[in-house]
Motif scaffolding. Structure first.
Motif, PDB file in Angstrom:
ATOM      1  N   HIS A 196       6.029   3.228  -4.705  1.00  0.00           N
ATOM      2  CA  HIS A 196       5.830   2.192  -3.677  1.00  0.00           C
ATOM      3  C   HIS A 196       4.580   1.361  -3.989  1.00  0.00           C
ATOM      4  CE1 HIS A 196       9.121   3.103  -1.106  1.00  0.00           C
ATOM      5  NE2 HIS A 196       8.680   4.275  -0.690  1.00  0.00           N
ATOM      6  N   LYS A 223       4.428   1.503   2.875  1.00  0.00           N
ATOM      7  CA  LYS A 223       5.362   2.613   2.683  1.00  0.00           C
ATOM      8  C   LYS A 223       4.667   3.789   1.993  1.00  0.00           C
ATOM      9  CE  LYS A 223       9.659  -0.067   2.464  1.00  0.00           C
ATOM     10  NZ  LYS A 223      10.804  -0.469   1.606  1.00  0.00           N
ATOM     11  N   ASP A 278       4.403  -2.035  -2.209  1.00  0.00           N
ATOM     12  CA  ASP A 278       4.717  -1.609  -0.837  1.00  0.00           C
ATOM     13  C   ASP A 278       3.662  -0.601  -0.364  1.00  0.00           C
ATOM     14  OD1 ASP A 278       7.005  -3.186  -0.797  1.00  0.00           O
ATOM     15  OD2 ASP A 278       8.250  -1.600  -1.642  1.00  0.00           O
TER      16      ASP A 278
END
Length: 592
Positions: free
Chosen positions: A367, A375, A372
């Motif tokens: 991630h 996340k 991300d």
């Protein structure tokens, strides 16, 4: 006989043989020609079998074998989708069906020589046309051979080796033309370390019939056990020269080459096996994948691992999925890799906590690499909460988990987040100098030397302040100034709210004040931190406090928790001994 004798497996085998002998077995006929299939079914029924199933190809036949738990298969050699030889390899690779009776039906051609080469794995072969008398005679021979082998194997496994050898030797004398008694004698002698006698029996078989390829492999295995790998390889290569579809020879070649550190030629051997049709063994695909991974051939490795899962879907599920995910990530298939890793996290059981941890860390790292961050944070925060783990069992101490997460952040260039997790890790146990050094070394190795120094400086200051509070509290307790001592300990906890030792000190102080309810509240907090940090000494002190108050059930439970976490320490053993002296039955149960 199997290389590794298992009494339960042998008894199951004898039960299967009895079902066939009593004509109570489920039988399957696998033949692509409708007319021949019908004739074979009729022949089987004439022999007294009632439960006869049929299939037009090997793929369909395999499903029916599993569905009806068949004990006997009559299989044609040449079929679409899956040949008889490919089906044979699949069957012998399945734990529940590895010992089913397998009869190959062939035409009068080169097929006979190929099947004779693998006769160790096929029970017998019949040339077309097949009639009831021929099949009945062969089946009776199989039943006698299998039962004799199984009973001798049971004797051998139970320590009656000479009796097993004598019984099989008597059969060999009565059946001088049969090869299987000699083969079984050779294997038993090899298993007992008498390689010269084993080799003599195998050579006798080769003199009678040079096409028995499996004997070459057995002779090679003897040479390997004697330490002569080069001689073993010569035997294995002779086996393949005789029959390039004797796939077990490729396996032992690869294993022998690996024992010499020759990964390149081991990979070549398995690639040749695959090219010749040897794709139906989960173990071979697994080893093939390992070697491909060493070569960074991730796409092929992924394919091999998926094939292994298809062949044996219930075996090594977590490790295989983990490696498939790594292959996906290496190929840039991030979303697919994360999806597989999430399957690992969801399906991992308590005894697979380490695999679950590694998968979770890799998800978080993926991630982060994908940008991300949110996340990744969510994943990492879940890791450090005990209630998110099966049975609330964390595979590592919390401080170590925090440090590991910090390392992942640092690997991806997230210095601020790494610093936070490193700092929290050290805060859980300010006295752990090795933890601080490890963080410093790691940060330095990645080019962040100032990070470790900054953390160590902050921690040194905190430790001094906490130690000062603890010492002040101890002195005040000795003076009998309990309220002032509580204030000193509370001040230390405000500086370091994760100090299990300070919670323990407060609990002992409440014990002195005869405030038992508050004492045990603080003892439980101390225990929580002791278990989380794998601080065996602190856990032992809490257990001893309960023991002093004659709370034997709670003492025992704390010691059980320590045992579950492998907190084997002299302080823990000491409390076990004290408990045993006070409550012999309870203490004995723990030491037992």
């Amino acid at each position: 006989m199997r290389n590794e004798i298992n009494n339960e497996w042998l008894m199951q085998r004898l039960t299967r043989l009895q079902r066939v002998a009593d004509r109570q077995a489920n039988v399957i006929v696998i033949e692509d020609m409708p007319t021949m299939r019908l004739l074979l079914v009729q022949t089987i029924r004439q022999m007294g079998f009632k439960n006869v199933h049929r299939a037009a190809n090997g793929k369909q036949g395999l499903e029916l074998i599993k569905q009806h738990h068949c004990d006997l298969a009559i299989v044609d050699w040449v079929m679409p989708h899956m040949t008889g030889l490919e089906l044979l390899e699949k069957i012998r690779d399945l734990d529940d069906y590895s010992d089913m009776i397998f009869v190959m039906v062939t035409a009068e051609s080169h097929e006979v020589n190929v099947v004779r080469g693998v006769e160790e794995r096929v029970d017998t072969y019949l040339t077309k046309p097949v009639n009831m008398y021929k099949l009945t005679r062969r089946l009776n021979e199989i039943l006698f051979r299998r039962e004799t082998e199984s009973r001798c194997a049971l004797q051998f496994a139970s320590g009656r080796q000479e009796a097993a050898l004598k019984k099989m030797g008597a059969v060999a004398k009565k059946m001088p033309e049969a090869k299987w008694p000699l083969a079984n004698l050779a294997k038993m002698y090899a298993r007992s370390g008498r390689f010269d006698i084993a080799e003599k029996y195998f050579q006798q078989i080769l003199k009678r019939d040079s096409s028995t390829t499996y004997v070459l492999v057995e002779l090679g295995k003897i040479k390997e056990r004697e330490g002569d790998t080069e001689a073993a390889l010569k035997y294995y290569h002779r086996a393949i020269y005789r029959n390039n579809q004797f796939f077990r020879a490729y396996d032992v070649i690869a294993e022998a080459l690996l024992s010499q550190g020759n990964k390149e030629d081991a990979l070549l051997a398995l690639e040749t096996a695959m090219q010749n049709g040897g794709t139906e063994s989960a173990g071979r695909q697994e080893l093939f994948a390992d070697l491909l991974l060493d070569e960074n051939r991730f796409e092929e490795a992924e394919s091999a691992l998926r094939k292994a899962m298809e062949l044996k879907p219930q075996v090594y599920v977590i490790p295989r999925k983990f490696r498939i995910a790594k292959c996906c990530l290496a190929q840039g298939k991030v979303d697919e890799g994360i999806e597989v890793l999430e399957e690992v996290v969801k399906s991992a059981k308590r005894d697979q906590a380490q695999e679950r941890l590694e998968a979770s860390l890799l998800i978080g790292k993926s991630h982060l690499a994908n940008g991300d961050v949110e996340k990744a944070v969510t994943m990492f925060e879940r890791l450090i909460e005990p209630h998110t783990w099966p049975g609330k069992y964390m595979p590592e101490a919390k401080y170590n988990l925090l440090k590991t997460i910090g390392k992942v952040y640092l690997q991806t260039g997230n210095v601020h987040q790494a610093s936070k997790y490193f700092y929290d890790s050290v805060l859980l146990n300010l006295d752990d100098q090795e933890n601080i050094k490890d963080i410093g070394y790691y940060a330095d190795s990645l080019g962040f030397p100032e990070l470790g120094g900054a953390i160590e400086e902050k921690i040194s200051d905190l430790r001094s302040r906490v130690e000062a509070c603890a010492e002040e509290g101890r002195v005040l307790v000795e003076r009998g100034e309990y309220d002032a001592a509580h204030k000193a300990y509370d001040q230390g906890l405000r500086i370091d709210p994760n100090s299990g030792r300070l919670y323990f000190n407060k609990g002992r102080l409440f014990l002195r004040m005869d405030e038992m309810e508050r004492c045990f509240i603080y003892m439980e907090r101390a225990l929580e931190f002791g278990l989380a940090n794998r601080d065996a000494e602190l856990v032992a002190k809490v257990a001893q406090t309960y023991l002093e108050q004659d709370n034997f059930p709670r003492t025992r439970r704390i010691l059980e928790l320590a045992h579950e976490l492998d907190l084997e320490d002299e302080s823990i053993h000491s409390v076990v001994d004290m408990l045993q002296a006070r409550q012999p039955a309870v203490g004995h149960a723990l030491t037992g």
